[in-house]
Design an enzyme around this catalytic site. Sequence first.
Site, mmCIF file in Angstrom:
data_model
loop_
_atom_site.group_PDB
_atom_site.id
_atom_site.type_symbol
_atom_site.label_atom_id
_atom_site.label_comp_id
_atom_site.label_asym_id
_atom_site.label_seq_id
_atom_site.Cartn_x
_atom_site.Cartn_y
_atom_site.Cartn_z
ATOM 1 N N TRP A 459 -18.289 47.685 17.855
ATOM 2 C CA TRP A 459 -17.740 48.702 18.767
ATOM 3 C C TRP A 459 -17.758 50.119 18.193
ATOM 4 O O TRP A 459 -17.152 51.010 18.755
ATOM 5 C CB TRP A 459 -16.298 48.313 19.131
ATOM 6 N N ASP A 460 -18.415 50.336 17.067
ATOM 7 C CA ASP A 460 -18.420 51.644 16.422
ATOM 8 C C ASP A 460 -17.014 52.061 16.011
ATOM 9 O O ASP A 460 -16.622 53.214 16.169
ATOM 10 C CB ASP A 460 -19.048 52.700 17.351
ATOM 11 N N MET A 461 -16.248 51.122 15.479
ATOM 12 C CA MET A 461 -14.900 51.415 15.030
ATOM 13 C C MET A 461 -14.895 51.797 13.548
ATOM 14 O O MET A 461 -14.216 51.189 12.716
ATOM 15 C CB MET A 461 -13.973 50.223 15.299
ATOM 16 N N LYS A 488 -9.531 54.053 14.287
ATOM 17 C CA LYS A 488 -9.868 54.289 15.687
ATOM 18 C C LYS A 488 -9.126 53.332 16.615
ATOM 19 O O LYS A 488 -8.748 53.691 17.732
ATOM 20 C CB LYS A 488 -11.381 54.129 15.900
#
Length: 780
Positions: A459-461, A488
């Site tokens: 999730w691009d965290m 995030k």
Amino acid sequence: MAIRITAIIIALMGLALAGGGAYLLSLGGSAYYLLCGIGFLITAALLIARKLLALHVYAVIVVASLAWAIWEVGFDWWQLGPRGGVIILLGMWLLTPWIRRPLGFVSPTGARYGASAKPLAVAVALAVLIAAVSMFFDPLDQSGNLPEEKVAAAPALGGNVPDGEWHQYGRTPYGQRYSPLDQVNVENVGKLTEAWRYQTGDVKRPDDVGETTYQVTPLKIGNNLYLCTPHNLAIALDATTGKQVWKFDANSGMNPDRQHQTCRGVSYYKDQAAAADTPCAERVYVPTSDARLIALDAKNGEVCPSFAENGTLHLEKGMKYNPAGYYYSTSPPAIVGNKIIIGGAVNDNYSTQEQSGVIRAFDVNSGQLIWNWDSGNPSQTQPLPEGQTYTTNSPNSWSVFSVDEELGLVYIPLGNQVPDQLGMGRSENVEKYSSSIVALDINTGADRWVRQTVHHDLWDMDVPAQPVLLNITKSDNSVVPALVGPTKQGDIYLLDRRTGEPIIPVTEQPAPGGTIPEDHASPTQPISALNFRPRKLEGRDMWGVTMFDQMVCRIRLEQMNYDGQYTPPSLNGTIVYPGNFGTFNWGSVAVDPERMVMFGMPTYLAFTSKLVPRADIPPKGQDEKGSEQGLNRNDGAPYGVLMGPFLGPLNIPCQAPPWGYVSGADLRTGKIAYKHRNGTVHDMTPLPLPFKVGVPGIGGPMITKGGVAFLGAAVDDYLRAYNLTDGKQLWEARLPAGGQATPMTYAVEDGRQFVVIVAGGHGSVGTKPGDYVIAYALPR
């Protein structure tokens, strides 16, 4: 005529509501819109037939809609308004003589009387009354107070920084964003006025990339301020007057393949062994967007030729692939001892053949490589031999580092491996280190501990924020050297910075599954007991200007894959909440090390992600590269990903506000004391409306010993001051551009305390661009 036109309009509304409502119900959503649409159609038919019953049926719609709205969202005006606005306005129109008279009767004398509409009048009046009353309530506000006791008599601030100065991005190596100055305090902050204003001359250009942003926090050493600009000008200003001392242009050029065009700050170094009048005895290091690091003489801005290659270190060395524009350091490097330690931002989701996320330590004087730590090859920290390269696309660190020189550790917030939404083929090392906080040995680069915040991140965290260091006094009066790590996803990790072990508990919670066949999802994800994670989105959380776009958002919620936080990306489309901007981002949080409390700006904005098979990706276009919005191509991977905020048909967020808060938490107890809506829609709408909705933001806060927290960041153009104890706003100043930078404060020789913020806007959130550096002070 009026009644016929009204009936047609109501009938069309009814058809839209009934049709959309039936589809929503078939997806498992609320039955309200279908029932309401049927009520509208019945009302329209009765109006055409000129039956008084039309008004009574509509009165039932008003009362039923009011009861349903209160049942769903309570007395939240921002949620009640879209649900009832159209209905109440139509009800008021139906009460006018133009509608009532044709529904009335004719007396024996021939006079026409309007129909009695008492039930509808009572229903509309009740709805208006409840709407008015709800304006004075905020069911989502959390009030409370942080403790005011100064627990630490002599708090550890990190580094030897004079009280009136600001030597590093977060003031000291600890990154606390805390100043021991107290001339400006809760009693007098309301009197702050602008003291000076400087314009850098670096303005947004027509050929700039979308994410051209002004995020710099200036440094203050002696009587000079040092800062950089998005296009890599380095500037020194007189801290008292704001007059320019010198300016250096790095000439980094333009490249449309850059994902970012920004500079968060410069780094300062003083060579203690050099005589004060020696050239480059004091230096400013500026990272550039063409992957260089340049050393400048702090006194005059001239290049220091003894560093690296004639003053310039080329960061692309050792990379197997080196596509121009895909890599550079957006944040200031950390300097400790004789080392300058630097990471780099690797473009998200451009290609599978990008640069490495290696962390490197160079000799601060000569630029010679001392060690390298590559999360794809973590055991080999000795400088790579000639001909060997760093791991392609290994997790990178694009944010700011923190340092504890006594423990000999530098703390690195790590991101994910590109492509972010595809987890196939990741190595064991990548699975271990991605989206984590890593402690590296300052002298050798060896990792001493790692704390992962997301398992198998899809999730691009990234861990986006500088870790904040302070010492925590526990209830038994023992003192623990601690690290505060905002993420995030909304967790605040409070760790023992010696070992990475949690001080506040971290547990594993079940997470959703359901990936594409080639991938997998972690069955559990970590969660800290201190967190600002939002609850799972539901239909009642959907929003809009009217009930119609709200209904569309409900339909989109049901259409997409969503089983709460960590629902994997999908071909169908997935809701990611918190979204890619994160609950916390590079602005981090500010910590008061005396009171052992924190102040932050949690943001809540859902995103969507949809995997796109390679065969369905069109030829490369200008806006089809990689960013938080649009098609991310992932060249070389089997899927691209289409991402963006979760918006309704009117391009406003589908989820209801607030989208942004200010909040305070007690780090000794792990309890959140308050959460208040932050920011207005002043700059989000065509009209400058002052409504305090609680808007998104990106940037960071700063705290002073005077008990005041300062924060710009929100998408309305203001710098604000808050009472740290209760989070209430004390002061605000209108900015000439977006204030998406972290403010700082310092004192000058005559004793005055200044508060400074850079106002230049942020391309990704659409705030007004500019080139301003503005200082505020109390009147003389």
